[in-house]
Motif scaffolding. Sequence first.
Motif, PDB file in Angstrom:
ATOM      1  N   LYS A 239       0.854  -1.162   0.049  1.00 29.46           N
ATOM      2  CA  LYS A 239      -0.037   0.014  -0.098  1.00 29.46           C
ATOM      3  C   LYS A 239       0.892   1.208   0.017  1.00 29.46           C
ATOM      4  CE  LYS A 239      -4.342  -1.691   1.569  1.00 29.46           C
ATOM      5  NZ  LYS A 239      -5.369  -1.647   2.898  1.00 29.46           N
TER       6      LYS A 239
ATOM      7  N   LEU B 237       2.096   1.982  -3.420  1.00 27.46           N
ATOM      8  CA  LEU B 237       0.819   1.924  -4.180  1.00 27.46           C
ATOM      9  C   LEU B 237       0.133   3.554  -4.032  1.00 27.46           C
ATOM     10  CD1 LEU B 237      -1.160  -1.132  -4.459  1.00 27.46           C
ATOM     11  CD2 LEU B 237      -0.216   0.065  -6.606  1.00 27.46           C
TER      12      LEU B 237
ATOM     13  N   LEU C 143      -1.206   4.435  -1.236  1.00 29.07           N
ATOM     14  CA  LEU C 143      -2.498   4.264  -0.532  1.00 29.07           C
ATOM     15  C   LEU C 143      -2.031   4.727   0.942  1.00 29.07           C
ATOM     16  CD1 LEU C 143      -3.941   0.970  -2.128  1.00 29.07           C
ATOM     17  CD2 LEU C 143      -4.691   3.416  -2.639  1.00 29.07           C
TER      18      LEU C 143
ATOM     19  N   ASP D  95      -0.439  10.693 -10.712  1.00 30.62           N
ATOM     20  CA  ASP D  95      -1.385   9.948 -11.769  1.00 30.62           C
ATOM     21  C   ASP D  95      -0.593   9.357 -12.783  1.00 30.62           C
ATOM     22  OD1 ASP D  95      -3.576  10.109 -10.137  1.00 30.62           O
ATOM     23  OD2 ASP D  95      -4.184  12.028 -11.117  1.00 30.62           O
TER      24      ASP D  95
ATOM     25  N   ARG E 227       0.863   6.243 -11.725  1.00 32.98           N
ATOM     26  CA  ARG E 227      -0.138   5.353 -11.540  1.00 32.98           C
ATOM     27  C   ARG E 227      -0.769   4.695 -12.696  1.00 32.98           C
ATOM     28  NH1 ARG E 227      -2.767   8.248  -6.759  1.00 32.98           N
ATOM     29  NH2 ARG E 227      -1.811   7.568  -4.911  1.00 32.98           N
ATOM     30  N   SER E 228      -0.749   5.323 -13.844  1.00 31.65           N
ATOM     31  CA  SER E 228      -1.458   4.892 -15.050  1.00 31.65           C
ATOM     32  C   SER E 228      -0.456   3.727 -15.730  1.00 31.65           C
ATOM     33  CB  SER E 228      -1.691   5.794 -16.207  1.00 31.65           C
ATOM     34  OG  SER E 228      -0.402   6.364 -16.461  1.00 31.65           O
TER      35      SER E 228
ATOM     36  N   MET F 161      -2.987  -3.251 -10.437  1.00 35.66           N
ATOM     37  CA  MET F 161      -2.969  -3.918  -9.125  1.00 35.66           C
ATOM     38  C   MET F 161      -4.174  -5.021  -8.925  1.00 35.66           C
ATOM     39  SD  MET F 161      -2.137  -4.090  -5.757  1.00 35.66           S
ATOM     40  CE  MET F 161      -3.032  -4.736  -4.428  1.00 35.66           C
TER      41      MET F 161
ATOM     42  N   PHE G 233      -6.191  -6.981  -6.502  1.00 29.55           N
ATOM     43  CA  PHE G 233      -6.271  -6.793  -4.880  1.00 29.55           C
ATOM     44  C   PHE G 233      -6.692  -8.324  -4.359  1.00 29.55           C
ATOM     45  CE2 PHE G 233      -6.840  -2.634  -5.835  1.00 29.55           C
ATOM     46  CZ  PHE G 233      -6.340  -1.844  -4.753  1.00 29.55           C
TER      47      PHE G 233
ATOM     48  N   ASN H 180      -9.150  -9.628  -2.665  1.00 34.57           N
ATOM     49  CA  ASN H 180     -10.415  -9.984  -2.753  1.00 34.57           C
ATOM     50  C   ASN H 180     -11.071  -9.604  -4.071  1.00 34.57           C
ATOM     51  OD1 ASN H 180     -10.886  -7.383  -2.300  1.00 34.57           O
ATOM     52  ND2 ASN H 180     -11.926  -7.580  -0.276  1.00 34.57           N
TER      53      ASN H 180
ATOM     54  N   ALA I 266     -11.879  -6.705  -5.092  1.00 36.19           N
ATOM     55  CA  ALA I 266     -12.177  -5.319  -5.037  1.00 36.19           C
ATOM     56  C   ALA I 266     -12.951  -4.821  -6.536  1.00 36.19           C
ATOM     57  CB  ALA I 266     -10.989  -4.406  -4.757  1.00 36.19           C
ATOM     58  N   LEU I 267     -13.540  -5.503  -6.870  1.00 37.87           N
ATOM     59  CA  LEU I 267     -14.529  -5.437  -8.182  1.00 37.87           C
ATOM     60  C   LEU I 267     -15.625  -4.251  -7.578  1.00 37.87           C
ATOM     61  CD1 LEU I 267     -14.852  -8.712  -9.911  1.00 37.87           C
ATOM     62  CD2 LEU I 267     -13.032  -6.970 -10.251  1.00 37.87           C
TER      63      LEU I 267
ATOM     64  N   PHE J 213     -12.825   0.240 -16.611  1.00 34.00           N
ATOM     65  CA  PHE J 213     -12.662   1.409 -15.563  1.00 34.00           C
ATOM     66  C   PHE J 213     -11.655   2.156 -15.995  1.00 34.00           C
ATOM     67  CE2 PHE J 213     -12.498   3.640 -12.158  1.00 34.00           C
ATOM     68  CZ  PHE J 213     -13.982   4.102 -11.722  1.00 34.00           C
ATOM     69  N   GLY J 214     -10.299   1.833 -16.088  1.00 32.87           N
ATOM     70  CA  GLY J 214      -9.135   2.497 -16.242  1.00 32.87           C
ATOM     71  C   GLY J 214      -9.272   3.432 -17.516  1.00 32.87           C
TER      72      GLY J 214
ATOM     73  N   ARG K  44      -8.716  -6.455 -15.159  1.00 32.25           N
ATOM     74  CA  ARG K  44      -8.808  -5.119 -14.784  1.00 32.25           C
ATOM     75  C   ARG K  44      -7.316  -4.436 -14.835  1.00 32.25           C
ATOM     76  NH1 ARG K  44     -12.046  -2.968  -9.615  1.00 32.25           N
ATOM     77  NH2 ARG K  44     -10.390  -3.940  -8.720  1.00 32.25           N
TER      78      ARG K  44
ATOM     79  N   THR L 145     -13.965  -3.129   1.629  1.00 32.93           N
ATOM     80  CA  THR L 145     -13.681  -4.278   0.508  1.00 32.93           C
ATOM     81  C   THR L 145     -12.661  -3.671  -0.542  1.00 32.93           C
ATOM     82  OG1 THR L 145     -15.578  -3.550  -0.963  1.00 32.93           O
ATOM     83  CG2 THR L 145     -15.781  -5.425   0.599  1.00 32.93           C
ATOM     84  N   ASP L 146     -11.750  -2.769  -0.068  1.00 40.76           N
ATOM     85  CA  ASP L 146     -10.747  -2.083  -1.012  1.00 40.76           C
ATOM     86  C   ASP L 146     -11.333  -1.406  -2.159  1.00 40.76           C
ATOM     87  OD1 ASP L 146      -8.738  -2.859   0.827  1.00 40.76           O
ATOM     88  OD2 ASP L 146      -8.618  -4.878  -0.012  1.00 40.76           O
ATOM     89  N   GLN L 147     -12.422  -1.298  -2.434  1.00 43.97           N
ATOM     90  CA  GLN L 147     -12.933  -0.636  -3.692  1.00 43.97           C
ATOM     91  C   GLN L 147     -12.494   0.865  -4.003  1.00 43.97           C
ATOM     92  OE1 GLN L 147     -17.055  -1.619  -4.876  1.00 43.97           O
ATOM     93  NE2 GLN L 147     -17.056  -3.086  -3.303  1.00 43.97           N
TER      94      GLN L 147
ATOM     95  N   ASP M 115      -9.728   1.899  -2.611  1.00 42.44           N
ATOM     96  CA  ASP M 115      -8.330   1.849  -2.959  1.00 42.44           C
ATOM     97  C   ASP M 115      -7.894   1.783  -4.359  1.00 42.44           C
ATOM     98  OD1 ASP M 115      -7.530   2.422  -0.456  1.00 42.44           O
ATOM     99  OD2 ASP M 115      -7.072   0.529   0.105  1.00 42.44           O
ATOM    100  N   ALA M 116      -8.978   0.565  -4.959  1.00 41.88           N
ATOM    101  CA  ALA M 116      -8.814   0.367  -6.343  1.00 41.88           C
ATOM    102  C   ALA M 116      -9.123   1.351  -7.253  1.00 41.88           C
ATOM    103  CB  ALA M 116      -9.968  -0.810  -6.485  1.00 41.88           C
TER     104      ALA M 116
ATOM    105  N   THR N 234      -8.031   4.506  -6.466  1.00 42.02           N
ATOM    106  CA  THR N 234      -7.058   5.286  -6.534  1.00 42.02           C
ATOM    107  C   THR N 234      -5.732   4.532  -7.474  1.00 42.02           C
ATOM    108  OG1 THR N 234      -7.415   5.896  -4.214  1.00 42.02           O
ATOM    109  CG2 THR N 234      -5.128   6.245  -5.163  1.00 42.02           C
ATOM    110  N   THR N 235      -5.905   3.100  -7.447  1.00 42.24           N
ATOM    111  CA  THR N 235      -4.779   2.604  -8.129  1.00 42.24           C
ATOM    112  C   THR N 235      -5.267   2.548  -9.807  1.00 42.24           C
ATOM    113  OG1 THR N 235      -6.134   0.580  -8.134  1.00 42.24           O
ATOM    114  CG2 THR N 235      -4.268   0.912  -6.394  1.00 42.24           C
ATOM    115  N   LEU N 236      -6.586   2.939 -10.269  1.00 41.00           N
ATOM    116  CA  LEU N 236      -6.902   3.254 -11.572  1.00 41.00           C
ATOM    117  C   LEU N 236      -6.644   4.815 -11.853  1.00 41.00           C
ATOM    118  CD1 LEU N 236      -9.708   0.572 -11.239  1.00 41.00           C
ATOM    119  CD2 LEU N 236      -7.489   0.457 -12.788  1.00 41.00           C
ATOM    120  N   SER N 237      -6.112   5.465 -11.358  1.00 42.78           N
ATOM    121  CA  SER N 237      -6.050   6.896 -11.611  1.00 42.78           C
ATOM    122  C   SER N 237      -7.112   7.708 -11.263  1.00 42.78           C
ATOM    123  CB  SER N 237      -5.272   6.912 -12.987  1.00 42.78           C
ATOM    124  OG  SER N 237      -4.134   6.459 -13.097  1.00 42.78           O
TER     125      SER N 237
END
Lengths: 257, 254
Positions: A50, A53, A55, A79, A82-83, A87, A89, A91, A93-94, A106-107, A156, B121-123, B125-126, B128-131
Amino acid sequence: MSDTPTIRIRGLTKSFGDKLVLDGIDLDVMPGTSMVVIGGSGSGKSVLLKCVLGLIQPDAGTIEVNGQDLLRLRAGALDAVRSTIGMLFQNGALFDSLPVWENVAFGLLATHAVTRRTARVRAAEVLAQVGLDASVGDLSPAELSGGMQKRVGLARAIAGGAKILFFDEPTTGLDPIMGAVIDGLIVDCVKRLGSTAVAITHDMASARRIGDQAAMLYKGRIVWQGAAAGLMDSGNPMVDQFTHGRRDGPIQMELRK
Amino acid sequence: MAAVGRGFWLALSMAGSIALFGLNALTHIVRPPFYGRLFVQAFVEFSYFSLPVVSLTAVFSGMVIALQSYAGFSRYGAATAIPNIVLISVVRELAPVLAGLMVAGRVGAAMAAELGTMRVTDQIDALTTLSTNPVKYLVVPRLLAGTLALPLLVLVADVLGVMGGWLVGTAKLGFNSHTYLMNTMDFLQSMDVVVSLAKAAVFGFLVALMGCYHGYNSRGGAVGVGTATTNAVVSASILILAFDYVLTELFFAQ
């Protein structure tokens, strides 16, 4: 191969209250290699990830990605870095509120890089790369099994062509066969993209399948580093105890203090 | 004494934290990228899906005010003031406050639960990692939707609340329908409606802010999400009542 590490961590320190979680971590990850960080629960693996990343803000130290110190970058430059990062996760994290295809793309959609139509086509392509049919794209994440959620999470992570990939316990909660399938997909994706990868895990089979290099974290410090192939016969008592799952050894003795 | 001081300090630090959270979100309103789809979704959730509960609350409130004020005012021969009492009560106070409280219970709670679940559930944080800035993506559309949707709801509640009073007035209290409505219209001042809508905008912002703040900062799994939801509703309700006094003092105090 370049001699400059893709990821260079020096003196990384992080505490939560009185608890020192990371105690001056030094770690290099060379371009195109896969580094596996192993360690028991509470050893600081997730906090390390984290911090890298962005976080969690570390208390001290530097984290360089391709020579850029992440802790000193402005928001826009951060940013941009980060692009290039993907990552997976633990679980998945969808995003519950979005269908699978929007999760995968999404990205691309968030940065307005493509139209929704193009994003959907791209999502189907990436889903195919992780062994999922395009029809899965219309499902909600709640309708997927744990293994499928991991695959979608992987899709993803790689959809934007990430040059650096992070995996947080990629096989946790999966049966051994599905774990091997996910590991295989990770190895394939990393090779195909030519990416640098960092995975944290306490699954030894997974660590040997994914990793070129390995490091063991214990009480916030790197206590061993070497080739992942040598994990099972490292000669380090802590690593040996951990990888062979022995009750007795230096780690347990430390815990009994 | 130490416990009181600690409690005061905690309340102060939370107020500061909420203020910073809100200011941070506000700075993102004018900076791209903009998430129009998310705004529309939140707006529909705030307005369209809250319409039944707010409408029913407004109608019954108007009816009760008519009955209660008749019971009191008829003793002094002032029953003819009922339409005016209903109008002032509903437009100035009941419609914005009750709509705010209803929306806090319905949308604010759901918002806190959704963001809280995303946090644990870290969504988030997710994102943030996806800009993607989570505040811009999750909080800003909801704040805007709350601020703009509640005035619309309150406009409907104003009308329905007055109609609730009219219904009781004509069907039960013996008022002539035309006279009741004429009295109401004659007494209506544009300032009352403007303040009603201004209050609604403030309350909508507060409901969204509390829902987002508590959900975004929730910790500790399912229990944390439950706590966040409760805190969102309770704090929004208290703030609505507190700001109602402040705004009333500001606009109507002599």
